[in-house]
Structure formats: C-alpha cells, structure tokens
Design an enzyme around this catalytic site. Sequence first.
Site, PDB file in Angstrom:
ATOM      1  N   LYS A 180       0.822  -1.219   0.000  1.00  0.00           N
ATOM      2  CA  LYS A 180       0.000   0.000   0.000  1.00  0.00           C
ATOM      3  C   LYS A 180       0.856   1.271   0.000  1.00  0.00           C
ATOM      4  O   LYS A 180       0.532   2.239  -0.697  1.00  0.00           O
ATOM      5  CB  LYS A 180      -0.941  -0.010   1.195  1.00  0.00           C
ATOM      6  CG  LYS A 180      -1.978  -1.126   1.067  1.00  0.00           C
ATOM      7  CD  LYS A 180      -2.953  -1.157   2.216  1.00  0.00           C
ATOM      8  CE  LYS A 180      -3.737  -2.457   2.239  1.00  0.00           C
ATOM      9  NZ  LYS A 180      -4.458  -2.757   1.013  1.00  0.00           N
TER      10      LYS A 180
ATOM     11  N   ALA B 202      -5.297  -1.966  -5.609  1.00  0.00           N
ATOM     12  CA  ALA B 202      -4.576  -0.689  -5.447  1.00  0.00           C
ATOM     13  C   ALA B 202      -5.352   0.542  -5.920  1.00  0.00           C
ATOM     14  O   ALA B 202      -4.787   1.629  -5.976  1.00  0.00           O
ATOM     15  CB  ALA B 202      -3.212  -0.737  -6.141  1.00  0.00           C
ATOM     16  N   ALA B 203      -6.643   0.385  -6.225  1.00  0.00           N
ATOM     17  CA  ALA B 203      -7.424   1.562  -6.622  1.00  0.00           C
ATOM     18  C   ALA B 203      -7.489   2.561  -5.456  1.00  0.00           C
ATOM     19  O   ALA B 203      -7.388   3.777  -5.654  1.00  0.00           O
ATOM     20  CB  ALA B 203      -8.824   1.145  -7.044  1.00  0.00           C
ATOM     21  N   GLY B 204      -7.636   2.041  -4.242  1.00  0.00           N
ATOM     22  CA  GLY B 204      -7.671   2.916  -3.067  1.00  0.00           C
ATOM     23  C   GLY B 204      -6.331   3.610  -2.864  1.00  0.00           C
ATOM     24  O   GLY B 204      -6.265   4.774  -2.457  1.00  0.00           O
ATOM     25  N   ASP B 205      -5.244   2.900  -3.150  1.00  0.00           N
ATOM     26  CA  ASP B 205      -3.908   3.511  -3.024  1.00  0.00           C
ATOM     27  C   ASP B 205      -3.736   4.611  -4.062  1.00  0.00           C
ATOM     28  O   ASP B 205      -3.151   5.657  -3.788  1.00  0.00           O
ATOM     29  CB  ASP B 205      -2.818   2.445  -3.225  1.00  0.00           C
ATOM     30  CG  ASP B 205      -2.900   1.354  -2.178  1.00  0.00           C
ATOM     31  OD1 ASP B 205      -3.320   1.657  -1.044  1.00  0.00           O
ATOM     32  OD2 ASP B 205      -2.561   0.201  -2.492  1.00  0.00           O
TER      33      ASP B 205
HETATM   34  O1  RIB Z   1      -3.861  -2.016  -1.663  1.00  0.00           O
HETATM   35  C1  RIB Z   1      -3.369  -3.014  -2.510  1.00  0.00           C
HETATM   36  C2  RIB Z   1      -2.155  -3.633  -1.919  1.00  0.00           C
HETATM   37  O2  RIB Z   1      -2.505  -4.303  -0.739  1.00  0.00           O
HETATM   38  C3  RIB Z   1      -1.513  -4.679  -2.785  1.00  0.00           C
HETATM   39  O3  RIB Z   1      -0.574  -4.135  -3.697  1.00  0.00           O
HETATM   40  C4  RIB Z   1      -0.901  -5.630  -1.775  1.00  0.00           C
HETATM   41  O4  RIB Z   1       0.481  -5.540  -1.716  1.00  0.00           O
HETATM   42  C5  RIB Z   1      -1.536  -5.246  -0.445  1.00  0.00           C
HETATM   43  O5  RIB Z   1      -0.641  -4.636   0.365  1.00  0.00           O
END
Ligand code: RIB
Length: 308
Positions: free
Chosen positions: A44, A249-252
């Site tokens: 994240k 990873a959309a939230g990231d």
């Molecule tokens: O938010 C997505 C991420 O959560 C992934 O890339 C995985 O590594 C987990 O940490």
Amino acid sequence: MSDARKPIVIIGSVTMDLVTRTPRIPAIGETLIGSGFTATPGGKGANQAVAAARLGYPVAMVARVGTDAYGPALVENLQRAGVDTASMRPAEGSSGLAPMFVAETGENSIVVVPGANGKMDRAAVDANAALIRSAGMVLCQLEIPMDTLAYALDFCAGAGVPVMLDPAPAAALPDSALARVAWFTPNETEAAFYVNGASSVEVSANRLFTRGIRNVVLKRGAEGAYVALASGEAGWVKPFKVQAIDTVAAGDCFNGAFAVGLLEGRDPFAAARFANAAAAICVTRHGAQASMPMRADVDKLLEQGSLN
Ligand code: RIB
C-alpha cells in the site's frame, strides 16, 4: 530533491504481489483452474508513492525491503516511477509478500505477509527526521508495526506535518493516534470496522469525528467518495464510469492522487475529483503499481469525463 515543492513522504510498506488470476474467488475447500500468475510490485505504501510520482509530484519513500531477490527489484521499480528511495534500507530476510486472487469481475482477495515491512522500526523515523520535517504531507497505512506508526504520528504532530492515514488493512487504533490524523481515508469495509458496523456515510463520518479525526474521506469505489471536513462541509464526489478489470490498489491510487491534489492547492472536493479520475483509470488496468496513471491520462479523463 532540487524541487521547491514540499515532497510527499510515505512511511509505509513495499511488497511483491503474487497474483493468481482466477474466474472467481475460490470458496473454502474449493480448487479452481487459474488463468495466469504474475509477481508484480505492490504494497500500500509503495503503491501510493508510485501513484503520486506518476502524477509528477516529488515523493520520497521511507521503507524496508528484504535481502531476497525481490528487494532490489522492488526498489528499482519505485525509482523507475521517479520515487526517491534514498531513505530505504534492506532488512535481513524476506521482502513483504502479498499472495492474492484477482477474479474476472476485478474483485480481489489478499493476504499480506509483512516480511521486511514488519521490521520498520522507530529508528527508520529518527534516521529520516529531516526529510519528514520537510514534507508537505506524510502518507501512512497499516502495513508496518503499530508502534512505528504511532511513533511516526507523534513525530509528524510535533513537526507540524499533516498526515493522511489509510487505515488498511483495518486494525484497532487508539484515539490518541486518530487525533494526530489530518485525513482519514477508509474504504467501505474499513469504515464499518472503525464505526462498529455498516452505517450511512453521514453517520460513519460523524462517529469518526467523535474519535478525534479531523477530515474524513470515505472511499466507495464505483459510487465515488464522500468527503466530510472538520469545518462541517460534506458531500459526495461523483465517480467516473469505467469498466473495471482489476481493482487492486485503486484505493492507493486515490490516496496518492488526493495528496497531490491537495498539495497543488485544490480544495478537498476538487482534489477528490482528481483522485476519482486517477482511480478510475487504475481499475481499467492490471496490477498495483503497474496500473497507476500518468498525469496526462488523468487530465484527459477530467477534461472529457469518460475514457472514450
Ligand atoms: O492495496 C493493494 C495492496 O494491498 C496490494 O498491492 C498488496 O500488496 C496489499 O498490500
């Protein structure tokens, strides 16, 4: 960094995602035939770093990778995206790993094995005190030890640096820590965890305010985002309609872009629209860091309103 802008500093995780593509998420005891497998950079913290860096904003990462073969590959991938990795250090042993299933619907199911991320300690904060003090914003998540997170939050509060905390994966947080957070950005599952059950966005935001959090952004995927500010102003920020193929990873992506939006001077609602656009593009691509859009793609979607 020779840039006059105050950098985004991420104190967080870097992970190798071990992704199995599958028709659907398997049930307990079930065996399915998968359609593919890849090892691809994630975590994240690192995902948020790449999201902000691809948008052209200066970003530095404070993190640990392992001494395994994944460690250098994870660092190199961040560098290719333009992230300053000078503060990253190797920790003896395995890098963080995230075995996951990604279904054809774009939904996922993830297990995070901390590895080197579990070795992020207070010394990592102390060793990078000057960098952290220079930050326009610090971004944290919950994939490093809670003691280190609490220490980092105290440090940032003392230095007057605002912190955006992505409470993922959801874990108990003391109110003393929450009171240090300028921006709290749970998704629907995480929000339900912190407010003790499913609730309307208004009730969720108000309950989070009573715990000392200043500003709340409830990330709701295809529904958009609900922004609630300490000033009392609140409202929905509409999503961009796209065909999702992978929501990892959309939230990231949202968090990295939201931080860039705020630091570039947008008001929080405009920053959330900018972040919704980035996240919309992210879900149309496979992978975590691999799916983060460049600035030109986001600007185009904001201008056109759709990807077509
Ligand atoms: O938010 C997505 C991420 O959560 C992934 O890339 C995985 O590594 C987990 O940490």
